[in-house]
Design a protein around this motif. Structure first.
Motif, PDB file in Angstrom:
ATOM      1  N   PRO A 276     -13.233  10.160  -6.758  1.00 42.40           N
ATOM      2  CA  PRO A 276     -13.679  10.000  -5.378  1.00 42.40           C
ATOM      3  C   PRO A 276     -12.615   9.382  -4.466  1.00 42.40           C
ATOM      4  CG  PRO A 276     -14.685   8.335  -6.753  1.00 42.40           C
ATOM      5  CD  PRO A 276     -13.921   9.252  -7.663  1.00 42.40           C
ATOM      6  N   ALA A 277     -11.647   8.678  -5.035  1.00 41.28           N
ATOM      7  CA  ALA A 277     -10.628   8.024  -4.214  1.00 41.28           C
ATOM      8  C   ALA A 277      -9.647   9.038  -3.625  1.00 41.28           C
ATOM      9  CB  ALA A 277      -9.885   6.984  -5.030  1.00 41.28           C
ATOM     10  N   CYS A 278      -9.144   9.961  -4.461  1.00 48.88           N
ATOM     11  CA  CYS A 278      -8.153  10.936  -3.980  1.00 48.88           C
ATOM     12  C   CYS A 278      -8.770  12.305  -3.734  1.00 48.88           C
ATOM     13  CB  CYS A 278      -7.001  11.049  -4.963  1.00 48.88           C
ATOM     14  SG  CYS A 278      -7.458  11.750  -6.563  1.00 48.88           S
ATOM     15  N   LYS A 279     -10.055  12.441  -4.017  1.00 53.40           N
ATOM     16  CA  LYS A 279     -10.800  13.692  -3.820  1.00 53.40           C
ATOM     17  C   LYS A 279     -10.199  14.859  -4.607  1.00 53.40           C
ATOM     18  CE  LYS A 279     -12.625  12.274   0.624  1.00 53.40           C
ATOM     19  NZ  LYS A 279     -12.353  10.889   0.390  1.00 53.40           N
ATOM     20  N   GLY A 280      -9.702  14.558  -5.805  1.00 57.55           N
ATOM     21  CA  GLY A 280      -9.225  15.605  -6.696  1.00 57.55           C
ATOM     22  C   GLY A 280      -7.786  16.026  -6.519  1.00 57.55           C
ATOM     23  N   THR A 281      -7.011  15.338  -5.700  1.00 61.95           N
ATOM     24  CA  THR A 281      -5.614  15.724  -5.513  1.00 61.95           C
ATOM     25  C   THR A 281      -4.695  15.065  -6.529  1.00 61.95           C
ATOM     26  OG1 THR A 281      -5.163  13.954  -3.938  1.00 61.95           O
ATOM     27  CG2 THR A 281      -5.945  16.044  -3.032  1.00 61.95           C
ATOM     28  N   GLY A 282      -5.042  13.857  -6.985  1.00 62.09           N
ATOM     29  CA  GLY A 282      -4.194  13.138  -7.931  1.00 62.09           C
ATOM     30  C   GLY A 282      -3.113  12.312  -7.276  1.00 62.09           C
ATOM     31  N   HIS A 283      -3.017  12.400  -5.954  1.00 68.52           N
ATOM     32  CA  HIS A 283      -1.995  11.662  -5.209  1.00 68.52           C
ATOM     33  C   HIS A 283      -2.661  10.578  -4.367  1.00 68.52           C
ATOM     34  CE1 HIS A 283       0.924  14.634  -6.357  1.00 68.52           C
ATOM     35  NE2 HIS A 283       0.132  15.586  -5.893  1.00 68.52           N
ATOM     36  N   ALA A 284      -1.950   9.484  -4.198  1.00 70.03           N
ATOM     37  CA  ALA A 284      -2.467   8.387  -3.380  1.00 70.03           C
ATOM     38  C   ALA A 284      -2.489   8.812  -1.921  1.00 70.03           C
ATOM     39  CB  ALA A 284      -1.602   7.155  -3.546  1.00 70.03           C
ATOM     40  N   THR A 285      -3.537   8.429  -1.259  1.00 70.48           N
ATOM     41  CA  THR A 285      -3.623   8.744   0.159  1.00 70.48           C
ATOM     42  C   THR A 285      -2.784   7.742   0.933  1.00 70.48           C
ATOM     43  OG1 THR A 285      -5.613   7.406   0.344  1.00 70.48           O
ATOM     44  CG2 THR A 285      -5.913   9.766  -0.013  1.00 70.48           C
ATOM     45  N   PRO A 286      -2.095   8.182   1.958  1.00 75.58           N
ATOM     46  CA  PRO A 286      -1.274   7.245   2.727  1.00 75.58           C
ATOM     47  C   PRO A 286      -2.147   6.227   3.449  1.00 75.58           C
ATOM     48  CG  PRO A 286      -1.300   9.381   3.784  1.00 75.58           C
ATOM     49  CD  PRO A 286      -2.013   9.531   2.477  1.00 75.58           C
ATOM     50  N   ALA A 287      -1.620   5.034   3.602  1.00 77.05           N
ATOM     51  CA  ALA A 287      -2.358   3.989   4.316  1.00 77.05           C
ATOM     52  C   ALA A 287      -2.521   4.390   5.774  1.00 77.05           C
ATOM     53  CB  ALA A 287      -1.605   2.670   4.218  1.00 77.05           C
ATOM     54  N   PRO A 288      -3.660   4.078   6.350  1.00 83.23           N
ATOM     55  CA  PRO A 288      -3.849   4.450   7.759  1.00 83.23           C
ATOM     56  C   PRO A 288      -2.862   3.700   8.648  1.00 83.23           C
ATOM     57  CG  PRO A 288      -5.676   3.111   6.961  1.00 83.23           C
ATOM     58  CD  PRO A 288      -4.814   3.412   5.791  1.00 83.23           C
ATOM     59  N   ALA A 289      -2.365   4.393   9.647  1.00 87.79           N
ATOM     60  CA  ALA A 289      -1.393   3.779  10.562  1.00 87.79           C
ATOM     61  C   ALA A 289      -2.111   2.807  11.485  1.00 87.79           C
ATOM     62  CB  ALA A 289      -0.705   4.872  11.365  1.00 87.79           C
ATOM     63  N   LEU A 290      -1.415   1.754  11.842  1.00 93.37           N
ATOM     64  CA  LEU A 290      -1.978   0.778  12.759  1.00 93.37           C
ATOM     65  C   LEU A 290      -1.926   1.340  14.174  1.00 93.37           C
ATOM     66  CD1 LEU A 290      -0.375  -2.501  11.410  1.00 93.37           C
ATOM     67  CD2 LEU A 290      -2.674  -1.655  11.027  1.00 93.37           C
ATOM     68  N   VAL A 291      -3.006   1.169  14.896  1.00 89.92           N
ATOM     69  CA  VAL A 291      -3.103   1.666  16.260  1.00 89.92           C
ATOM     70  C   VAL A 291      -3.367   0.488  17.173  1.00 89.92           C
ATOM     71  CG1 VAL A 291      -4.380   3.169  17.812  1.00 89.92           C
ATOM     72  CG2 VAL A 291      -3.990   3.864  15.452  1.00 89.92           C
ATOM     73  N   ARG A 292      -2.605   0.406  18.229  1.00 93.52           N
ATOM     74  CA  ARG A 292      -2.819  -0.668  19.194  1.00 93.52           C
ATOM     75  C   ARG A 292      -3.839  -0.186  20.220  1.00 93.52           C
ATOM     76  NH1 ARG A 292       1.317  -4.782  21.627  1.00 93.52           N
ATOM     77  NH2 ARG A 292       0.014  -5.669  23.242  1.00 93.52           N
ATOM     78  N   ALA A 293      -4.893  -0.977  20.385  1.00 91.68           N
ATOM     79  CA  ALA A 293      -5.940  -0.621  21.341  1.00 91.68           C
ATOM     80  C   ALA A 293      -5.982  -1.672  22.445  1.00 91.68           C
ATOM     81  CB  ALA A 293      -7.287  -0.544  20.635  1.00 91.68           C
ATOM     82  N   GLY A 294      -6.337  -1.265  23.624  1.00 94.54           N
ATOM     83  CA  GLY A 294      -6.441  -2.198  24.742  1.00 94.54           C
ATOM     84  C   GLY A 294      -5.163  -2.246  25.547  1.00 94.54           C
ATOM     85  N   LYS A 295      -5.032  -3.311  26.318  1.00 98.99           N
ATOM     86  CA  LYS A 295      -3.869  -3.436  27.193  1.00 98.99           C
ATOM     87  C   LYS A 295      -2.709  -4.103  26.526  1.00 98.99           C
ATOM     88  CE  LYS A 295      -6.380  -3.379  31.469  1.00 98.99           C
ATOM     89  NZ  LYS A 295      -6.620  -3.992  32.719  1.00 98.99           N
TER      90      LYS A 295
END
Length: 61
Positions: free
Chosen positions: A42-61
């Motif tokens: 369930p973690a990689c959904k059958g690909t066998g590869h690690a999913t990349p960490a989500p990129a940080l997004v700056r929100a607001g002003k």
């Protein structure tokens, strides 16, 4: 002779690169073979590869 490792492909830490496995239920078919079910990681959904960490997004002003 040294073996080269591929740094660009990271294995999934949950399944260690074995994304789909067959597990026996303990029951048998009429011909004597075992009943198995296929489970996908369930973690990689059958690909066998690690999913990349989500990129940080700056929100607001």
């Amino acid at each position: 002779m040294p073996q080269h490792t591929h740094a660009h492909t990271r294995r999934c830490p949950a399944c260690d690169g074995f994304p789909t496995v067959a597990i026996t239920t303990g029951a048998r078919h009429r011909d004597g073979s075992r009943v198995t079910i296929r489970i996908t990681c369930p973690a990689c959904k059958g690909t066998g590869h690690a999913t990349p960490a989500p990129a940080l997004v700056r929100a607001g002003k």
